[in-house]
Design an enzyme around this catalytic site. Structure first.
Site, PDB file in Angstrom:
ATOM      1  N   GLU A  75      29.546  32.354  24.123  1.00  0.00           N
ATOM      2  CA  GLU A  75      30.568  32.977  23.286  1.00  0.00           C
ATOM      3  C   GLU A  75      31.898  32.240  23.379  1.00  0.00           C
ATOM      4  O   GLU A  75      32.261  31.710  24.425  1.00  0.00           O
ATOM      5  CB  GLU A  75      30.755  34.444  23.685  1.00  0.00           C
ATOM      6  CG  GLU A  75      29.465  35.227  23.481  1.00  0.00           C
ATOM      7  CD  GLU A  75      29.655  36.732  23.556  1.00  0.00           C
ATOM      8  OE1 GLU A  75      28.838  37.447  22.978  1.00  0.00           O
ATOM      9  OE2 GLU A  75      30.619  37.202  24.184  1.00  0.00           O
ATOM     10  N   CYS A 324      38.783  39.528  27.709  1.00  0.00           N
ATOM     11  CA  CYS A 324      38.461  39.021  29.046  1.00  0.00           C
ATOM     12  C   CYS A 324      37.390  39.875  29.699  1.00  0.00           C
ATOM     13  O   CYS A 324      37.491  41.096  29.715  1.00  0.00           O
ATOM     14  CB  CYS A 324      39.684  39.069  29.948  1.00  0.00           C
ATOM     15  SG  CYS A 324      41.073  38.156  29.331  1.00  0.00           S
TER      16      CYS A 324
HETATM   17  N1  SAH Z   1      35.391  32.163  36.119  1.00  0.00           N
HETATM   18  C1  SAH Z   1      36.767  31.894  35.760  1.00  0.00           C
HETATM   19  C2  SAH Z   1      36.947  31.877  34.266  1.00  0.00           C
HETATM   20  C3  SAH Z   1      36.836  33.222  33.579  1.00  0.00           C
HETATM   21  S1  SAH Z   1      38.410  33.626  33.039  1.00  0.00           S
HETATM   22  C4  SAH Z   1      37.663  32.872  36.479  1.00  0.00           C
HETATM   23  O1  SAH Z   1      37.151  33.725  37.195  1.00  0.00           O
HETATM   24  O2  SAH Z   1      38.872  32.754  36.420  1.00  0.00           O
HETATM   25  C5  SAH Z   1      38.262  35.254  32.560  1.00  0.00           C
HETATM   26  C6  SAH Z   1      39.333  36.123  33.146  1.00  0.00           C
HETATM   27  O3  SAH Z   1      39.069  37.476  32.762  1.00  0.00           O
HETATM   28  C7  SAH Z   1      39.334  36.078  34.658  1.00  0.00           C
HETATM   29  O4  SAH Z   1      40.621  36.168  35.161  1.00  0.00           O
HETATM   30  C8  SAH Z   1      38.530  37.318  34.956  1.00  0.00           C
HETATM   31  O5  SAH Z   1      38.725  37.747  36.265  1.00  0.00           O
HETATM   32  C9  SAH Z   1      39.042  38.288  33.923  1.00  0.00           C
HETATM   33  N2  SAH Z   1      38.163  39.445  33.706  1.00  0.00           N
HETATM   34  C10 SAH Z   1      36.872  39.580  34.065  1.00  0.00           C
HETATM   35  N3  SAH Z   1      36.412  40.812  33.764  1.00  0.00           N
HETATM   36  C11 SAH Z   1      37.438  41.476  33.193  1.00  0.00           C
HETATM   37  C12 SAH Z   1      37.580  42.785  32.638  1.00  0.00           C
HETATM   38  N4  SAH Z   1      36.583  43.656  32.626  1.00  0.00           N
HETATM   39  N5  SAH Z   1      38.777  43.115  32.117  1.00  0.00           N
HETATM   40  C13 SAH Z   1      39.806  42.221  32.106  1.00  0.00           C
HETATM   41  N6  SAH Z   1      39.733  40.982  32.610  1.00  0.00           N
HETATM   42  C14 SAH Z   1      38.556  40.602  33.150  1.00  0.00           C
END
Ligand code: SAH
Length: 332
Positions: A75, A324
């Site tokens: 995606e 996110c």
């Molecule tokens: N693996 C990398 C890249 C993903 S970035 C990382 O962990 O940074 C995606 C971002 O969205 C990350 O900061 C992640 O922690 C956040 N994220 C994951 N699940 C989420 C949710 N349910 N609500 C809001 N942010 C979330």
């Protein structure tokens, strides 16, 4: 081109067609000899990903499910800024791209982690996501963030190869400062990224500076303790002088208590960081709840008082499962 006994400038022409203009067919690369065009189509097909699903959010962002040559799905999200110029066009168009199909990190709050890891994406597959969004919006992409599916630093070489093409003036010509990579905190990746000469931006998903809480939320990075992570960030700044953005997801009662706030403030002391608070987005099957607005405001105030620069992420595309933590590799 060398292997095909072609002059050097042909490589440059190809780069301009494929990445600069986003051309999807060799047939239309009219300044290449037709024999070369058919040879390329045969030996090195462009493998443009197919858009198998496209959803448009009320806020204007668009989520795409893309299918690669081997059938793998990933995606990508296109996010036009809310502010527009005199012609009524968005001033910025950001792309949130994926670096892996699925993810091996299994963070408790994230939909991608629930489906496990399938494979790394190739540099071309990463760049093609950005080109797909550019085509669909018929507008230049100004910002690119590696915040889609996957852990970018577990696919380091392909990630950097893709960032070079995104940044190349002959390619997509996106300024390095407008390219951000988000990691859950892979130490070798943070160290290597500091040594990249371009001014790329690093974001770190911290989510808690209290060890037990971080271990619970992000079990696969549990080996790396918060103190070591802090030292990595300090070294990062010493090496490249670039400020890091810390992402902090606010989850009700889990990581939003005073104890967590105090820990975050002391974590930031002496570091050159900026905090990005993220409202928790809904993920199917998850019992986590977002912090209430009173708590969010209190965090903003207290962080400001402690002298830590903080912003609240404007969550986009949640109505199309494009926000996110909501990206996964299956069709709805
Ligand atoms: N693996 C990398 C890249 C993903 S970035 C990382 O962990 O940074 C995606 C971002 O969205 C990350 O900061 C992640 O922690 C956040 N994220 C994951 N699940 C989420 C949710 N349910 N609500 C809001 N942010 C979330």
């Amino acid at each position: 081109m060398k292997e095909l006994d072609q002059p050097r400038f042909r490589a440059k022409q190809l780069i301009q067609w494929i990445y600069g203009k986003g051309e999807t067919s060799f047939d239309r690369m009219t300044n290449l000899p037709s024999s070369l065009r058919s040879k390329l189509a045969e030996t090195s097909p462009l493998d443009i990903p197919e858009v198998v699903e496209r959803r448009v959010s009320r806020d204007g962002s668009r989520k795409y499910v893309l299918k690669f040559a081997d059938g793998a799905l990933t995606e990508t999200v296109g996010i036009p800024s809310r502010d527009s110029n005199k012609q009524g066009e968005a001033r910025r168009l950001s792309v949130c791209f994926s670096t892996q199909v699925g993810c091996s990190m299994a963070c408790a709050f994230c939909a991608t982690g629930k489906e496990g890891f399938t494979r790394n994406l190739l540099p071309g597959e990463i760049v093609q996501q950005v080109l797909c969004v550019q085509r669909d919006f018929d507008s230049r992409v100004s910002n690119a963030v590696a915040m889609g599916q996957g852990e970018p630093f577990l696919n380091y070489d392909n990630l950097i190869a893709a960032l070079h093409i995104l940044n190349d003036p002959q390619g997509l010509n996106i300024g390095a400062r407008h390219i951000t990579v988000s990691t859950c905190g892979i130490p070798s990746g943070i160290a290597a990224f500091a040594r990249e000469p371009e001014q790329f931006t690093l974001a770190l998903s911290l989510h808690s500076a209290v060890q037990e809480t971080r271990d619970l939320l992000m079990p696969r990075v549990a080996g790396e303790n918060c103190e070591a992570l802090r030292a990595d960030l300090r070294t990062y700044y010493e090496v490249c002088g670039r400020r890091v953005s810390l992402e902090y997801l606010l989850i009700s009662k889990l990581n939003d208590t005073d104890k967590h706030l105090d820990a975050l403030i002391s974590f930031c002391r002496g570091l050159h960081v900026h905090i990005n608070l993220l409202p928790l987005n809904d993920v199917e099957g998850s019992s986590f709840k977002p912090s209430d607005s009173r708590t969010v405001n209190r965090w903003m105030e207290r962080l400001a008082r402690a002298g830590v620069e903080t912003s609240l992420r404007d969550s986009r595309g949640s109505d199309i499962d494009g926000a996110c933590g909501q990206l996964k590799s299956t069709l709805n």
